[in-house]
Design a protein around this motif. Structure first.
Motif, PDB file in Angstrom:
ATOM      1  N   SER A  29       0.866  -1.180   0.000  1.00 48.99           N
ATOM      2  CA  SER A  29       0.000   0.000   0.000  1.00 48.99           C
ATOM      3  C   SER A  29       0.901   1.228   0.000  1.00 48.99           C
ATOM      4  O   SER A  29       1.640   1.454   0.966  1.00 48.99           O
ATOM      5  CB  SER A  29      -0.911   0.001   1.234  1.00 48.99           C
ATOM      6  OG  SER A  29      -1.693   1.180   1.281  1.00 48.99           O
ATOM      7  N   ALA A  81      -3.386  -0.826   4.629  1.00 47.87           N
ATOM      8  CA  ALA A  81      -4.162   0.305   4.133  1.00 47.87           C
ATOM      9  C   ALA A  81      -3.740   1.539   4.906  1.00 47.87           C
ATOM     10  O   ALA A  81      -3.982   1.627   6.114  1.00 47.87           O
ATOM     11  CB  ALA A  81      -5.657   0.062   4.281  1.00 47.87           C
ATOM     12  N   THR A 133      -9.347  -1.702   4.609  1.00 46.78           N
ATOM     13  CA  THR A 133      -9.298  -0.287   4.242  1.00 46.78           C
ATOM     14  C   THR A 133      -9.016   0.432   5.551  1.00 46.78           C
ATOM     15  O   THR A 133      -8.924  -0.208   6.602  1.00 46.78           O
ATOM     16  CB  THR A 133     -10.630   0.222   3.624  1.00 46.78           C
ATOM     17  OG1 THR A 133     -11.628   0.274   4.656  1.00 46.78           O
ATOM     18  CG2 THR A 133     -11.087  -0.653   2.470  1.00 46.78           C
TER      19      THR A 133
END
Length: 174
Positions: A29, A81, A133
């Protein structure tokens, strides 16, 4: 025209050893990468965070569960995330399983939460798969209710709460 990718670098664990399965489970990420090593330390497991600077990747942290034990397989699944990392330990607590949220402040990563299923039982394998997320965590339990299920957790500030349990519309054992 086909896209041609080239290897930028090879990352390794600072304390890695043969048989730890480092990197079998990994995610990326932004400028951060995470790699699990579920077989480390008698299968207690670990996960490693790396930071990219230019073309170089350097290990920033080694993550372990605060309550980790042998045969947990922490690092069997990983997700990143933003400033959050999620690591599965599908064999924790008699194979009921758990997943752990870590939060980054500056260059430090600390465990923020331990996620478990409200209805978890032995042999569920909760934490076998994970997705993340900055607001939601999704944790798979491949043997829950014999068919498997996925649990949705939602973040409110520093707390993570189970919001839903997802089941297949049509189910069959295994």
């Amino acid at each position: 025209t086909p896209l041609i990718l080239t290897q930028q670098t090879k990352i390794t664990a600072s304390d890695g050893a043969v048989g730890e399965e480092f990197g079998t489970f990994s995610a990326i990420s932004g400028d951060y990468a995470i790699a699990g090593a579920p077989n480390q330390t008698n299968n207690k497991g670990a996960a490693y965070i790396y930071l990219r600077t230019g073309a170089s990747w350097a290990q920033q942290a080694k993550l372990i569960a605060d309550d980790g034990a042998e045969e947990d397989f922490f690092g069997i699944s990983v997700a990143l995330a933003g400033d959050y990392a999620l690591v599965g330990a599908h064999s924790h607590n008699n194979v009921t399983g758990a997943a752990y949220i870590f939060y980054r402040t500056g260059t430090s990563w600390a465990q923020q939460a331990k996620l478990t299923a409200d209805d978890g039982v032995a042999a569920d394998f909760f934490g076998y798969s994970v997705a993340l997320t900055e607001t939601y965590a999704l944790v798979g339990a491949k043997r829950n209710a014999t068919t498997g299920s996925a649990y949705v957790f939602v973040r409110s500030e520093t707390s993570w709460t189970q919001q839903a349990k997802l089941l297949p519309e049509v189910s069959a054992p295994n």
